[in-house]
Motif scaffolding. Structure first.
Motif, PDB file in Angstrom:
ATOM      1  N   GLU A  41      10.441  13.340  33.300  1.00 17.15           N
ATOM      2  CA  GLU A  41      10.563  12.731  31.968  1.00 17.15           C
ATOM      3  C   GLU A  41       9.467  11.731  31.665  1.00 17.15           C
ATOM      4  N   ASP A  42       8.603  11.452  32.627  1.00 15.71           N
ATOM      5  CA  ASP A  42       7.431  10.615  32.375  1.00 15.71           C
ATOM      6  C   ASP A  42       6.275  11.430  31.789  1.00 15.71           C
ATOM      7  N   THR A  43       6.450  12.748  31.712  1.00 20.79           N
ATOM      8  CA  THR A  43       5.423  13.600  31.140  1.00 20.79           C
ATOM      9  C   THR A  43       5.173  13.224  29.695  1.00 20.79           C
ATOM     10  N   ALA A  44       3.923  12.910  29.385  1.00 20.46           N
ATOM     11  CA  ALA A  44       3.564  12.451  28.041  1.00 20.46           C
ATOM     12  C   ALA A  44       2.058  12.237  27.969  1.00 20.46           C
ATOM     13  N   THR A  45       1.599  12.013  26.747  1.00 18.98           N
ATOM     14  CA  THR A  45       0.245  11.518  26.563  1.00 18.98           C
ATOM     15  C   THR A  45       0.324  10.000  26.550  1.00 18.98           C
ATOM     16  N   TYR A  46      -0.477   9.365  27.376  1.00 14.64           N
ATOM     17  CA  TYR A  46      -0.461   7.917  27.508  1.00 14.64           C
ATOM     18  C   TYR A  46      -1.648   7.325  26.744  1.00 14.64           C
ATOM     19  N   PHE A  47      -1.335   6.338  25.910  1.00 16.74           N
ATOM     20  CA  PHE A  47      -2.339   5.722  25.055  1.00 16.74           C
ATOM     21  C   PHE A  47      -2.510   4.250  25.406  1.00 16.74           C
TER      22      PHE A  47
END
Length: 123
Positions: free
Chosen positions: A92-98
């Motif tokens: 659930e940490d899968t994401a695009t990080y900005f």
């Protein structure tokens, strides 16, 4: 114009670790608060945490937040760089990080965003 360049994203297995970096350049003024946000597919961008120029960190939702105890934000003021150390990663940490930064210029505070770096955690 301030540019924020993120790096360090990638594919990692559940339980693994990654460290993201974000370097600010082009600023004639002091880079103040910096932070990390993330956006998963189909979801709104959400705050991960922030860090002041003095190194005071705040994480989303505090001690009960989804990243507390697993993620650590730090910065190197000499390099105008902020880091996000991520341990025990979950799918659930899968994401695009900005990366995000505030610069207090002579015309007032201005906010800048990086282009994002993808983090994918496989189960």
């Amino acid at each position: 114009q301030v540019q924020l360049v993120e790096s360090g994203g990638g594919l990692v297995q559940s339980g693994g670790s990654l460290t993201l970096s974000c370097a600010a350049s082009g600023s004639q003024f002091s880079v103040n608060n910096m932070g990390w946000y993330r956006q998963a597919p189909g979801k709104r961008r959400e705050l991960v945490g922030t860090i002041t120029k003095d190194g005071i960190t705040t994480y989303a939702d505090g001690v009960k937040g989804p990243v507390k105890g697993r993620f650590t934000i730090s910065r190197d003021n000499a390099k105008d760089t902020v880091y996000l150390q991520m341990n025990n990663l979950l799918p659930e940490d899968t994401a695009t990080y900005f990366c995000n930064a505030w610069v207090y210029s002579s015309s007032g505070p201005r906010n800048f965003w990086g282009q994002g770096t993808q983090v994918t955690v496989s189960s």
